[in-house]
Scaffold this motif. Sequence first.
Motif, PDB file in Angstrom:
ATOM      1  N   ALA A   1      10.176 -32.925  -0.969  1.00 30.54           N
ATOM      2  CA  ALA A   1       9.515 -32.698  -2.258  1.00 30.54           C
ATOM      3  C   ALA A   1       8.054 -32.415  -1.940  1.00 30.54           C
ATOM      4  O   ALA A   1       7.764 -31.615  -1.051  1.00 30.54           O
ATOM      5  CB  ALA A   1       9.742 -33.865  -3.198  1.00 30.54           C
TER       6      ALA A   1
ATOM      7  N   SER B   1      11.504 -22.096   0.114  1.00 35.32           N
ATOM      8  CA  SER B   1      12.270 -20.846   0.258  1.00 35.32           C
ATOM      9  C   SER B   1      13.751 -21.079   0.549  1.00 35.32           C
ATOM     10  O   SER B   1      14.598 -20.257   0.204  1.00 35.32           O
ATOM     11  CB  SER B   1      11.659 -20.011   1.386  1.00 35.32           C
ATOM     12  OG  SER B   1      11.682 -20.767   2.607  1.00 35.32           O
ATOM     13  N   THR B   2      14.081 -22.211   1.160  1.00 34.14           N
ATOM     14  CA  THR B   2      15.477 -22.425   1.573  1.00 34.14           C
ATOM     15  C   THR B   2      16.478 -22.319   0.422  1.00 34.14           C
ATOM     16  O   THR B   2      17.515 -21.678   0.578  1.00 34.14           O
ATOM     17  CB  THR B   2      15.614 -23.785   2.288  1.00 34.14           C
ATOM     18  OG1 THR B   2      14.795 -23.791   3.465  1.00 34.14           O
ATOM     19  CG2 THR B   2      17.063 -24.080   2.650  1.00 34.14           C
TER      20      THR B   2
ATOM     21  N   ARG C   1       4.080 -26.815  -7.401  1.00 35.17           N
ATOM     22  CA  ARG C   1       2.693 -26.554  -6.997  1.00 35.17           C
ATOM     23  C   ARG C   1       1.850 -26.508  -8.256  1.00 35.17           C
ATOM     24  O   ARG C   1       2.326 -26.203  -9.346  1.00 35.17           O
ATOM     25  CB  ARG C   1       2.630 -25.222  -6.240  1.00 35.17           C
ATOM     26  CG  ARG C   1       3.282 -25.263  -4.864  1.00 35.17           C
ATOM     27  CD  ARG C   1       4.781 -25.096  -4.942  1.00 35.17           C
ATOM     28  NE  ARG C   1       5.458 -25.123  -3.669  1.00 35.17           N
ATOM     29  CZ  ARG C   1       5.541 -24.104  -2.826  1.00 35.17           C
ATOM     30  NH1 ARG C   1       4.947 -22.996  -3.115  1.00 35.17           N
ATOM     31  NH2 ARG C   1       6.198 -24.217  -1.670  1.00 35.17           N
TER      32      ARG C   1
ATOM     33  N   ASP D   1       9.634 -31.145  -7.349  1.00 31.79           N
ATOM     34  CA  ASP D   1       8.191 -31.015  -7.165  1.00 31.79           C
ATOM     35  C   ASP D   1       7.754 -29.619  -7.590  1.00 31.79           C
ATOM     36  O   ASP D   1       8.565 -28.736  -7.863  1.00 31.79           O
ATOM     37  CB  ASP D   1       7.788 -31.303  -5.719  1.00 31.79           C
ATOM     38  CG  ASP D   1       8.169 -30.182  -4.762  1.00 31.79           C
ATOM     39  OD1 ASP D   1       7.407 -29.929  -3.835  1.00 31.79           O
ATOM     40  OD2 ASP D   1       9.232 -29.562  -4.947  1.00 31.79           O
TER      41      ASP D   1
HETATM   42  C1  6PG Z   1       8.008 -27.089  -1.860  1.00 29.94           C
HETATM   43  C2  6PG Z   1       9.221 -27.915  -1.553  1.00 29.94           C
HETATM   44  C3  6PG Z   1       9.106 -28.453  -0.167  1.00 29.94           C
HETATM   45  C4  6PG Z   1      10.085 -27.649   0.650  1.00 29.94           C
HETATM   46  C5  6PG Z   1       9.840 -27.797   2.117  1.00 29.94           C
HETATM   47  C6  6PG Z   1      10.717 -26.808   2.890  1.00 29.94           C
HETATM   48  O1  6PG Z   1       7.531 -27.132  -2.984  1.00 29.94           O
HETATM   49  O2  6PG Z   1       7.633 -26.329  -0.941  1.00 29.94           O
HETATM   50  O3  6PG Z   1       9.614 -28.773  -2.436  1.00 29.94           O
HETATM   51  O4  6PG Z   1       9.376 -29.814  -0.016  1.00 29.94           O
HETATM   52  O5  6PG Z   1      11.405 -28.066   0.330  1.00 29.94           O
HETATM   53  O6  6PG Z   1       8.475 -27.504   2.362  1.00 29.94           O
HETATM   54  O7  6PG Z   1      10.340 -25.521   2.493  1.00 29.94           O
HETATM   55  P1  6PG Z   1      11.160 -24.231   3.013  1.00 29.94           P
HETATM   56  O8  6PG Z   1      12.489 -24.320   2.381  1.00 29.94           O
HETATM   57  O9  6PG Z   1      10.353 -23.058   2.518  1.00 29.94           O
HETATM   58  O10 6PG Z   1      11.228 -24.349   4.520  1.00 29.94           O
END
Ligand code: 6PG
Length: 231
Positions: free
Chosen positions: A143, A42-43, A69, A67
């Motif tokens: 990732a 989300s960031t 899902r 990366d």
């Molecule tokens: C994913 C990301 C993962 C993410 C971190 C932080 O697919 O979710 O690649 O590595 O950068 O989990 O996630 P937030 O930005 O949502 O805190």
Amino acid sequence: MKRDIQVVQDLEAVARGALTQLRRLLDSSPEGPFRIALSGGSTPRRLYELMAEASLPWERIHLFWGDERCVPPDHKDSNYRMTREAMLDRLKLPDAQVHRWQAELDPDEAARLYDKTLKTEFGADWPQFDLMWLGMGEDGHTASLFPGSPALERTDVAAVANYIEKFENHRLTLTFPAINASRHVALLISGAGKAPVLPEALHSDHYPVSRVHGTSSTLFLLDQAAAAQLG
Ligand code: 6PG
């Protein structure tokens, strides 16, 4: 390995700081393709929204993902969907400049195809991204390289399917060699939930995020909430 740690006020400032770095890197490499590996989560959404409004040399920019899902591209959890909604729908980049994981396929097949895409796009056995944006989870993953997961030890291939115990599912991810071959790596980290991990993440190699770096620069761009426990 030198790290640049910048603490800014909030998520908006993280997004704007990342865009400023992108502009600087584009200006200092004035021609040819500029290949970015996008972070999921989300960031970076705000960053992608700002990019959609920015005047950038889009004809040079190729987008990849660090990366993904294991879901179809229109699934609510898809990193590609998040990016499409925040940025791509407003840009209409040619398909030849947008390189998503085919995450709707069997995980190992998706990883094999992405590794093939990387070899084709970079014209080399290993990718060398101009810029790699990454996030960090509260467990220090980056990732989809999660603590204790099999992909942490993969050095033979750039893109893999990584079985994540806590999700009882695979994630698709670039490996450390692929990430660390990037010229510039920037960790975009926001939120109080990240604060407990950061001190050790920055001062040891204990977490996956501790082990990433660029060949030219490594930037940790933190908001005040995430940096709250740093000395
Ligand atoms: C994913 C990301 C993962 C993410 C971190 C932080 O697919 O979710 O690649 O590595 O950068 O989990 O996630 P937030 O930005 O949502 O805190």
